[in-house]
Scaffold this active site. Structure first.
Site, PDB file in Angstrom:
ATOM      1  N   CYS A  89       5.312  -6.192   1.720  1.00 23.11           N
ATOM      2  CA  CYS A  89       5.734  -4.786   1.761  1.00 23.11           C
ATOM      3  C   CYS A  89       5.021  -4.046   2.900  1.00 23.11           C
ATOM      4  O   CYS A  89       5.333  -4.264   4.057  1.00 23.11           O
ATOM      5  CB  CYS A  89       5.503  -4.135   0.398  1.00 23.11           C
ATOM      6  SG  CYS A  89       6.385  -2.571   0.187  1.00 23.11           S
ATOM      7  N   TYR A  90       4.063  -3.175   2.612  1.00 25.06           N
ATOM      8  CA  TYR A  90       3.310  -2.497   3.669  1.00 25.06           C
ATOM      9  C   TYR A  90       2.681  -3.520   4.616  1.00 25.06           C
ATOM     10  O   TYR A  90       2.585  -3.298   5.828  1.00 25.06           O
ATOM     11  CB  TYR A  90       2.236  -1.613   3.034  1.00 25.06           C
ATOM     12  CG  TYR A  90       1.339  -0.895   4.018  1.00 25.06           C
ATOM     13  CD1 TYR A  90       1.784   0.229   4.705  1.00 25.06           C
ATOM     14  CD2 TYR A  90       0.039  -1.345   4.243  1.00 25.06           C
ATOM     15  CE1 TYR A  90       0.952   0.890   5.601  1.00 25.06           C
ATOM     16  CE2 TYR A  90      -0.800  -0.693   5.136  1.00 25.06           C
ATOM     17  CZ  TYR A  90      -0.342   0.425   5.812  1.00 25.06           C
ATOM     18  OH  TYR A  90      -1.163   1.077   6.699  1.00 25.06           O
ATOM     19  N   GLY A  94       0.828  -1.198   0.000  1.00 25.22           N
ATOM     20  CA  GLY A  94       0.000   0.000   0.000  1.00 25.22           C
ATOM     21  C   GLY A  94       0.864   1.250   0.000  1.00 25.22           C
ATOM     22  O   GLY A  94       2.049   1.192   0.358  1.00 25.22           O
ATOM     23  N   ASP A 141     -15.769 -10.974 -23.657  1.00 28.46           N
ATOM     24  CA  ASP A 141     -16.643 -11.197 -22.503  1.00 28.46           C
ATOM     25  C   ASP A 141     -18.056 -11.585 -22.928  1.00 28.46           C
ATOM     26  O   ASP A 141     -18.615 -12.569 -22.433  1.00 28.46           O
ATOM     27  CB  ASP A 141     -16.693  -9.944 -21.618  1.00 28.46           C
ATOM     28  CG  ASP A 141     -15.319  -9.532 -21.118  1.00 28.46           C
ATOM     29  OD1 ASP A 141     -14.437 -10.413 -21.036  1.00 28.46           O
ATOM     30  OD2 ASP A 141     -15.113  -8.342 -20.820  1.00 28.46           O
ATOM     31  N   HIS A 173       7.890  -7.665  -3.547  1.00 28.97           N
ATOM     32  CA  HIS A 173       6.607  -8.019  -4.174  1.00 28.97           C
ATOM     33  C   HIS A 173       6.752  -9.314  -4.979  1.00 28.97           C
ATOM     34  O   HIS A 173       7.151  -9.288  -6.148  1.00 28.97           O
ATOM     35  CB  HIS A 173       6.132  -6.884  -5.082  1.00 28.97           C
ATOM     36  CG  HIS A 173       5.670  -5.671  -4.331  1.00 28.97           C
ATOM     37  ND1 HIS A 173       4.371  -5.514  -3.922  1.00 28.97           N
ATOM     38  CD2 HIS A 173       6.364  -4.591  -3.894  1.00 28.97           C
ATOM     39  CE1 HIS A 173       4.256  -4.369  -3.262  1.00 28.97           C
ATOM     40  NE2 HIS A 173       5.454  -3.784  -3.235  1.00 28.97           N
ATOM     41  N   GLU A 231       4.470 -11.046  -6.262  1.00 26.55           N
ATOM     42  CA  GLU A 231       3.407 -11.200  -7.265  1.00 26.55           C
ATOM     43  C   GLU A 231       3.780 -10.654  -8.635  1.00 26.55           C
ATOM     44  O   GLU A 231       3.147 -11.004  -9.643  1.00 26.55           O
ATOM     45  CB  GLU A 231       2.111 -10.533  -6.775  1.00 26.55           C
ATOM     46  CG  GLU A 231       2.137  -9.005  -6.710  1.00 26.55           C
ATOM     47  CD  GLU A 231       2.692  -8.450  -5.413  1.00 26.55           C
ATOM     48  OE1 GLU A 231       2.384  -7.280  -5.100  1.00 26.55           O
ATOM     49  OE2 GLU A 231       3.440  -9.161  -4.716  1.00 26.55           O
ATOM     50  N   LYS A 289     -10.094 -11.317 -16.528  1.00 19.49           N
ATOM     51  CA  LYS A 289     -10.177 -11.407 -17.991  1.00 19.49           C
ATOM     52  C   LYS A 289      -9.510 -12.676 -18.515  1.00 19.49           C
ATOM     53  O   LYS A 289     -10.062 -13.361 -19.388  1.00 19.49           O
ATOM     54  CB  LYS A 289      -9.505 -10.182 -18.618  1.00 19.49           C
ATOM     55  CG  LYS A 289      -9.666 -10.067 -20.126  1.00 19.49           C
ATOM     56  CD  LYS A 289     -10.999  -9.445 -20.449  1.00 19.49           C
ATOM     57  CE  LYS A 289     -11.119  -9.078 -21.917  1.00 19.49           C
ATOM     58  NZ  LYS A 289     -12.325  -8.294 -22.179  1.00 19.49           N
TER      59      LYS A 289
END
Length: 517
Positions: free
Chosen positions: A83-84, A56, A232, A174, A176, A373
């Protein structure tokens, strides 16, 4: 949809929060986002196998810094702070967090001091050091009682921690993001090794459950679906058709704002191959008339949205009674309003059939509310949709109207369609289409001097735009080989009458948006 196992990501406002959930899902475990301040009772009700605190932008010492419900730490569920999230854990348990001696935004090498659980078998052969992505101004400078350091870097002596008695972990970097080389392995160790997940979340699992749920919800009712031909709406229509067959009616509205030959191709595919009850409406003249002389992008969007609703409502009435309106709402649309940051500022309004008048008395059917998506694309492949459709680049609801800067005319639409078709054809020819998140042409409201056939010209300019992205929330301009851009530009100038100059947009998002309007 009920899931046998779940990892909750508490969102504290990081730009990567969605990405954490996506990475965990890619590992075969269902993950969802909740606001970082969600009550512990709400989390308990979901019975998560694990909890991740996102990063964050705040400092833990800011007066209005978001904090989790303290009771979360007593749920007995494994926790991973990123992190945060690490700094929140450290502060809560009595550690010290201070401004970093040197802020880190970018790659860093981390030495793994303990490789028994979170850092177990990172890579083949197992790594002793790993390249990660840092993005922080604060850092953990003093270990909380009961914790031990399990990794360090030159700039962060305490780069990762573990509680000695509880299953609570934290990392300063991070995992991710793709720049963290062994980030996926770390997340796998957390969800499988530490949380004890077994996996099973997949497109096949989703389709099996979704078909049953659609049948149960719809019962003997009928469903209306606006079929634009994009990914979609196409996958949505095929999924619902599998569930309820001919009790689905699809409506395709040709607004005149589609790409070259797009509406005709949509009608052919779904009438001939899927044999839907598909109603095609030619509303090109109506949309063009309503847009005449309108240059403001927000006004264009509102006119298109209102006209679309008007045409759709009329066609829906002629199709007979229906009980449900199917809509391709995706998970990012849902979580936009539940993150710590709250509802976003309106950058631009969205063209969505969800604005249909209440008098239609239709209930919403939104099977994709928990899908990203890329997961919709995986479902589409499983349902047998052609790859050419599945991998189509995103296209804005208002269509080419927002790729013409300024007022929309039939002449500008024609030039833009041809230029866009040439650009996409050259990208495909180079084998790069599926490497690009989105590529398109933009018609600019300027004319420039040129020379063609020894004669002076004063014609229009086309801007080409292509970006790489994971989910469209952030994006980088795509670095095409120069020869690809050269061929596209040369063909556009020579083949599209009225264009004498082509430029390439090298802006990233942020600060720019992907679309120009």
């Amino acid at each position: 949809m009920k899931h046998p196992e779940l990892v909750v990501v508490l969102d504290f406002g990081a730009q990567y929060s969605q990405l954490i959930a996506r990475r965990i899902r890619e590992l075969g475990v269902y993950a969802e986002l909740l606001p970082g301040t969600a009550p512990a009772g709400e989390l308990r009700a979901k019975q998560p196998a694990g909890i991740v605190f996102s990063g964050g932008p705040a400092s833990v010492y800011d007066p209005d810094a978001p904090h989790p419900d303290p009771a979360v730490y007593n749920m007995g569920v494994p926790i991973l702070g990123i992190c945060y999230g690490l700094q929140l854990i450290a502060q809560t348990f009595g550690g010290e967090v201070n401004r970093s001696a040197k802020r880190e935004f970018g790659p860093a090498d981390v030495r793994l001091d303990d490789r028994t659980d979170l850092f177990r078998d990172l890579g083949t052969p197992p790594a002793e050091t790993t390249r990660v992505w840092m993005s922080h101004g604060d850092a953990l400078t003093g270990l909380p009682p009961g914790f031990e350091a399990i990794a360090h870097s030159d700039n962060s002596p305490i780069c990762a921690v573990r509680h000695r008695g509880k299953r609570i972990y934290g990392v300063q970097f991070h995992p991710e993001v793709v720049h963290s080389v062994h980030g996926t392995d770390l997340l796998r160790n957390f969800v499988y090794g530490i949380c004890g997940c077994r996996g099973g979340w997949s497109a096949g699992f989703y389709v099996e459950r979704a078909v049953g749920e659609i049948r149960a919800v719809v019962g003997d009712g009928r469903v209306l679906c606006a079929l634009s031909g994009g990914v979609d709406s196409s996958v949505l229509a095929v999924l619902i058709h599998r569930a309820i067959g001919d009790r689905l009616t699809c409506v395709h509205i040709d607004t005149g704002l589609m790409r070259k030959d797009e509406s005709a191709a949509i009608v052919r595919l779904y009438r001939d191959h899927y044999r839907f009850d598909l109603r095609s409406v030619d509303a090109r003249e109506l949309f063009l008339t309503r847009l005449a002389g309108v240059a403001d992008p927000e006004q264009k969007r509102k006119i298109i949205g209102k006209t679309f609703i008007e045409v759709f409502e009329k066609e829906a009435a002629s199709a007979g009674s229906a009980d449900f309106l199917a809509q391709g709402t995706l998970y990012p649309d849902v979580i936009e309003s539940v993150s710590y940051r709250g509802p976003s500022h309106t950058i631009k309004s969205h063209h969505n059939v969800g604005g249909l008048p209440d008098r239609m008395k239709l209930k919403l059917l939104e099977p994709f509310r928990e899908l990203f998506k890329d997961e919709v694309r995986a479902v589409g492949r499983l349902l047998g949709l052609p790859d050419e459709l599945i991998m189509r680049h995103p296209f804005p609801g208002p269509g080419l109207a927002v790729r013409i800067i300024g007022a929309v005319t039939a002449e500008k639409l024609s030039m833009l369609r041809e230029a866009d078709a040439v650009f996409i054809e050259e990208i495909r020819r180079a084998g790069l289409y599926e490497h690009v998140w989105q590529a398109f042409a933009v018609f600019l409201p300027v004319q420039t001097v040129g020379v063609m056939g020894d004669q002076r010209t004063y014609d229009s300019v086309i801007a080409l735009r292509a970006v790489s992205s994971v989910d469209g929330m952030t994006a980088d301009w795509y670095p095409f080989p120069p020869e690809v851009l050269a061929r596209a530009a040369s063909r556009i100038v020579n083949e599209v009458r009225g264009i004498n100059r082509v430029v390439y947009d090298i802006s990233s998002k942020p600060p720019s948006t992907i679309e120009w309007e």
